[in-house]
Design an enzyme around this catalytic site. Sequence first.
Site, short mmCIF file in Angstrom:
data_model
loop_
_atom_site.label_atom_id
_atom_site.label_comp_id
_atom_site.label_asym_id
_atom_site.label_seq_id
_atom_site.Cartn_x
_atom_site.Cartn_y
_atom_site.Cartn_z
NE ARG A 39 21.77 -43.64 -70.71
CZ ARG A 39 21.21 -44.81 -70.18
NH1 ARG A 39 21.76 -46.10 -70.12
NH2 ARG A 39 20.17 -44.55 -69.52
CB ALA A 50 43.44 -29.02 -60.06
CG ASN A 100 57.24 -30.16 -60.89
OD1 ASN A 100 58.37 -30.57 -61.32
ND2 ASN A 100 56.32 -30.78 -60.16
CG PHE A 101 57.44 -27.08 -67.09
CD1 PHE A 101 56.96 -27.84 -68.35
CD2 PHE A 101 56.49 -26.38 -66.51
CE1 PHE A 101 55.98 -27.74 -69.07
CE2 PHE A 101 55.39 -25.94 -67.24
CZ PHE A 101 54.94 -26.50 -68.60
CB THR A 139 57.44 -33.88 -62.24
OG1 THR A 139 58.28 -33.13 -60.95
CG2 THR A 139 57.19 -35.24 -61.92
CB CYS A 159 58.87 -35.50 -77.20
SG CYS A 159 60.33 -34.49 -77.17
CB CYS A 177 48.32 -23.25 -59.06
SG CYS A 177 48.18 -24.00 -60.26
CB CYS A 226 63.98 -33.15 -80.35
SG CYS A 226 63.45 -33.26 -78.53
CB CYS A 233 61.80 -37.43 -79.51
SG CYS A 233 61.46 -35.94 -80.22
ZN LIG Z 1 61.43 -34.12 -79.19
#
Ligand SMILES: [Zn+2]
Length: 341
Positions: A11, A38, A130-131, A133, A170, A187, A244, A247
Site C-alpha cells: 500500500r 508519547a 524538554n527544551f 535536550t 533552526c 505535560c 542566530c 546556525c
Molecule cells: Zn538558527
Amino acid sequence: MIHPLDQKYSRQMLFKPLGRDGQERLRASSAVLVGCGAIGAAAANLLVRAGIGRLRILDRDFVEASNLQRQSLFNESDAREALPKAIAAERNLRAINSDVQIEGIVADLTPRNAVELLSAFPLILDGTDNFETRFLINDLAVKSSTPWVYAAAVASYGLSFTILPGKTACLACLLDSSGGAGLEETCDTIGVLGPIVNLIASLEVAEAMKILAGRPAALHGRLISCDVWSGRIQSVLPERDPQCQVCVQHQFSYLAGEAQPHITMCGRDSVQIHERSRSLDLKALQERLASTVSDVRQNGFLLRFLIPPYEMTVFSDGRAILKGTKDPAVARSLYAKYIGA
Ligand SMILES: [Zn+2]
C-alpha cells in the site's frame, strides 16, 4: 514469486511519490529517535511499520501506568515491570516488524554522550519533553549538518517543524524570535491528550519519510501547529534569524555542556540526578540496600526502592530519579546516603 517488499509494503509502494524506489531507499535508511514518550512511541511505531532499515531509540525513563493513556507502544505489563521505555519499545516494535534493526538504549542525552549516540545517523527525530535536550540536539545537528525534526505537544496543542541546517531556520532561530513564551508548561503541569500526540507524531514521520526515502523536494518547509480542542491549525514558513547564535554564528553552548546542571527537574514532583558515567552493579546494590530500605525491586535495567515519602529509581549508568520532591538538596543527600557520594 512475490517479492517480500511487495507483500509487506504494497500500500505504501502504490503511493506514487514513493513507489518501489522510495521503499528500497527507506529500507536502506536509518534514524535515531531521542525520547520515547508519547510522541516518540507513536513516531517509532509509524517508522517501523513503514519499513525503515534501522532505528535507534534513546530514552532515560521507565514505563508507568500514567503513561498508557497516550504512549501507544506500551502496555500494563510494561508498567507493572517498570521496564525502561527504550527496552519496552524495542521489544514491542520487534513484534511489529522483525525486518527492522531496532536498538533501544537506556540513557539520558547529555553533552558528554551526544556525539557518540547521535552522530552515526543521517536523521534525528525529536521525542523529548524538554527544551534543554532539544537545544542540545539542535547544536549537534547544525554543527554536523544533520537534518532533524522538531516535535512537541502539551495539553491539546502541538507543533512540528523540519530543520535542515543551513537551509531552513533552526530551533534557535524559531525560539529567539517567539521569546520562548509558554515553554514552562509541560505535560506534568497541564496534561496532554492522546490525539494531539499522535497527530504531531504523524506530521513528524511524514517529513522523516520524505528525507529517508530520498524525496527531499517533497518537504513542505512549514511549521505546522494544531489544537485538536479548538480546531485551530496554522502553517507558517519560518525565516532564518540572520543573527542566530547557532546556525549563523556557530556558537554551540549546549553541546559545549556549560548549561548542563548536575540535578534537573524531571516532571512535576521529581528530580533527576545525573552521574558522570559511573557504572553501578544493581544486584550488589540491591543486596546492600535490602537491610536498610523497604521494597527494593530490580528488573535487570533499574532498581527501585522506597524511602518514604520518596521513591528512588537508579539506573545502571549511575543516573537516578527521585520522586516526591523538587528540592535538589534532598536529592543530593539521599543519593549520597544510599548510592554513594
Ligand atoms: Zn538558527
